[in-house]
Scaffold this active site. Sequence first.
Site, short mmCIF file in Angstrom:
data_model
loop_
_atom_site.label_atom_id
_atom_site.label_comp_id
_atom_site.label_asym_id
_atom_site.label_seq_id
_atom_site.Cartn_x
_atom_site.Cartn_y
_atom_site.Cartn_z
N CYS A 139 0.86 -1.19 0.00
CA CYS A 139 0.00 0.00 0.00
C CYS A 139 0.89 1.24 0.00
O CYS A 139 1.86 1.30 0.75
CB CYS A 139 -0.88 -0.02 1.25
SG CYS A 139 -1.94 1.43 1.40
N HIS A 160 -10.19 1.25 1.20
CA HIS A 160 -9.73 2.62 1.50
C HIS A 160 -10.89 3.61 1.55
O HIS A 160 -10.93 4.46 2.44
CB HIS A 160 -8.74 3.12 0.44
CG HIS A 160 -7.31 2.78 0.72
ND1 HIS A 160 -6.65 3.18 1.86
CD2 HIS A 160 -6.39 2.12 -0.02
CE1 HIS A 160 -5.39 2.76 1.82
NE2 HIS A 160 -5.20 2.11 0.69
ZN LIG Z 1 -3.57 1.17 -0.06
#
Ligand SMILES: [Zn+2]
Length: 169
Positions: free
Chosen positions: A92, A138
Amino acid sequence: MILNIVKYPEPVLSQPGEPVTEFNAELRKLIADMFETTYANQGVGLAAPQVGVSKRLTTIDLSMGKDPKDKLVLINPEIIFSEGRVYEEEGCLSFPDIREKVVRAAKVRVRAQDEKGTWFEMDGEDLLARCFQHEIDHVDGMLFIFRMSALKRDLVQRKIRKLIRAGEW
Ligand SMILES: [Zn+2]
């Protein structure tokens, strides 16, 4: 314009994004900037909260800028179907240099709006399915470390705290 990517534990990353209601030039500029920011960071996907904008918007490009046909914009996205289970490594951009295995569905179908506001559905499998799930998490304020085992998450959080103290995060 390349935007600043916020890192964990910035609070904006843990807040569910606001629905996008205006499909205007400002939104298109944000989308273009998000793609540019993703490519500058060698990523394949980015969600608006990662650039400090608490909105339900994500941009994905598995070709990393090499094939314009791979550019995907998902606005107000949701997963409407999922099947299978895979356990693969994931990273990420808000957690630089951290890669860990996370369980995800093998196949998903998403429903989202495009940058003009038109609803569409799309299926994804393998890396695309993983990317859809990671990015839609997210916009819901969910981060991949909370999909890890408690043991792994503790190790990762300890490592991050150490890096923060050392001024290296
Ligand atoms: Zn991410």
